[in-house]
Design an enzyme around this catalytic site. Sequence first.
Site, PDB file in Angstrom:
ATOM      1  N   ASP A 111       0.838  -1.156   0.016  1.00 35.77           N
ATOM      2  CA  ASP A 111       0.118  -0.058   0.068  1.00 35.77           C
ATOM      3  C   ASP A 111       0.747   1.322  -0.051  1.00 35.77           C
ATOM      4  O   ASP A 111       1.997   1.253   0.584  1.00 35.77           O
ATOM      5  CB  ASP A 111      -0.685  -0.089   1.089  1.00 35.77           C
TER       6      ASP A 111
ATOM      7  N   ASN B  51     -10.983  -2.601  -5.297  1.00 32.95           N
ATOM      8  CA  ASN B  51     -10.288  -1.578  -6.244  1.00 32.95           C
ATOM      9  C   ASN B  51     -10.619  -1.230  -7.642  1.00 32.95           C
ATOM     10  O   ASN B  51     -10.323  -0.207  -8.439  1.00 32.95           O
ATOM     11  CB  ASN B  51      -8.671  -2.123  -6.477  1.00 32.95           C
TER      12      ASN B  51
HETATM   13  C1  IPE Z   1      -5.529  -2.612  -0.219  1.00 38.13           C
HETATM   14  O1  IPE Z   1      -5.221  -1.323  -0.432  1.00 38.13           O
HETATM   15  C2  IPE Z   1      -5.293  -3.372  -1.486  1.00 38.13           C
HETATM   16  C3  IPE Z   1      -4.164  -3.597  -2.144  1.00 38.13           C
HETATM   17  C4  IPE Z   1      -3.001  -3.058  -1.520  1.00 38.13           C
HETATM   18  C5  IPE Z   1      -4.191  -3.991  -3.298  1.00 38.13           C
HETATM   19  P1  IPE Z   1      -6.086  -0.271  -0.424  1.00 38.13           P
HETATM   20  O2  IPE Z   1      -5.648   0.964  -0.544  1.00 38.13           O
HETATM   21  O3  IPE Z   1      -7.047  -0.380  -1.689  1.00 38.13           O
HETATM   22  O4  IPE Z   1      -7.150  -0.303   0.798  1.00 38.13           O
HETATM   23  P2  IPE Z   1      -7.784   0.838   1.448  1.00 38.13           P
HETATM   24  O5  IPE Z   1      -8.968   1.244   0.674  1.00 38.13           O
HETATM   25  O6  IPE Z   1      -7.309   1.652   2.348  1.00 38.13           O
HETATM   26  O7  IPE Z   1      -8.578  -0.063   2.770  1.00 38.13           O
HETATM   27  C1  IPE Z   2      -1.422   0.578  -3.295  1.00 38.48           C
HETATM   28  O1  IPE Z   2      -1.502   1.692  -3.192  1.00 38.48           O
HETATM   29  C2  IPE Z   2      -1.840  -0.138  -4.644  1.00 38.48           C
HETATM   30  C3  IPE Z   2      -3.266  -0.651  -5.098  1.00 38.48           C
HETATM   31  C4  IPE Z   2      -4.212  -0.754  -4.371  1.00 38.48           C
HETATM   32  C5  IPE Z   2      -3.311  -0.949  -6.570  1.00 38.48           C
HETATM   33  P1  IPE Z   2      -2.513   2.703  -3.349  1.00 38.48           P
HETATM   34  O2  IPE Z   2      -3.060   3.007  -4.960  1.00 38.48           O
HETATM   35  O3  IPE Z   2      -3.765   2.359  -2.384  1.00 38.48           O
HETATM   36  O4  IPE Z   2      -1.949   3.893  -2.736  1.00 38.48           O
HETATM   37  P2  IPE Z   2      -2.583   4.830  -1.518  1.00 38.48           P
HETATM   38  O5  IPE Z   2      -2.914   4.225  -0.430  1.00 38.48           O
HETATM   39  O6  IPE Z   2      -3.611   5.643  -2.297  1.00 38.48           O
HETATM   40  O7  IPE Z   2      -1.365   5.838  -1.013  1.00 38.48           O
HETATM   41 MG    MG Z   3      -4.158   2.432  -0.489  1.00 41.63          MG
END
Ligand code: IPE
Ligand code: IPE
Ligand code: MG
Length: 239
Positions: free
Chosen positions: A19, A67
Amino acid sequence: MITKPEDDKIPKHVAIIMDGNGRWATEKGLPRTEGHKEGAKTVKIILEHAKKRGIKYVTLYAFSSENWKRPKEEVKVLMDLFRKYMKEDVKELQKKKVRVSFIGDRTRFPEDMQERMNEVERETADYNDFHVILALSYGARDDMIAAIKHIALDVMDRKYMISNIDEETVNEALSTHGIPYPDLVIRTSGEQRISNFLLWEIAYAELYFTPIYWPDFNEQDLDIAIEAYGRRNRRFGAV
Ligand code: IPE
Ligand code: IPE
Ligand code: MG
């Protein structure tokens, strides 16, 4: 304090919630998608190092079932990145005899990607030194719903009785069947939640949270997480 035998200090299975790609980019004044591109480079470095450290299984949460609700443009860039990753990076993993599997609802991906996923799994199925599991369009609740349906059908077909359903029956019905439970879950970026990742499988995993954004997470950070794991006194509910 109970100290662990030396070989217990290295987790056999590490599951990572990768993340912070978006924030990494935003803080640099870049579009979020640049963070995803940089994050793909981290994957390569971390897998290489995990293997070197003797970890046998790595599950990477790359895209959750939730996502898909992100802006269309971001989803498109991620799809292009996954496609490229499966063509180039996964090919490299194959050459190094790494077993690669996918968990998640692959039917939501374009046909060519689904075919590639099936092909990679088939071609690497016999490798057993190091196993990488990519969670794509994955949600633990969806996976559990699918498992419940599977078990219900088996009961209807009289393959077994309701009274015989046990932990192993559920394990077998989940997409993670055949893979040992994760020992350590790492989440980067400072968030401290599970976000629908492997709910059943991590019941007794050790959890490790770090504020580092995924694109900045490096070999040394993985070593620090492993070290922290090695100091934990694991318990599984018994005295
Ligand atoms: C969890 O991260 C999913 C992945 C890292 C693929 P998200 O950024 O989507 O999760 P939330 O929304 O913060 O819970
Ligand atoms: C994790 O990074 C990757 C995916 C969920 C695909 P994020 O895209 O959630 O990055 P933040 O949490 O918004 O910084
Ligand atoms: Mg995230």
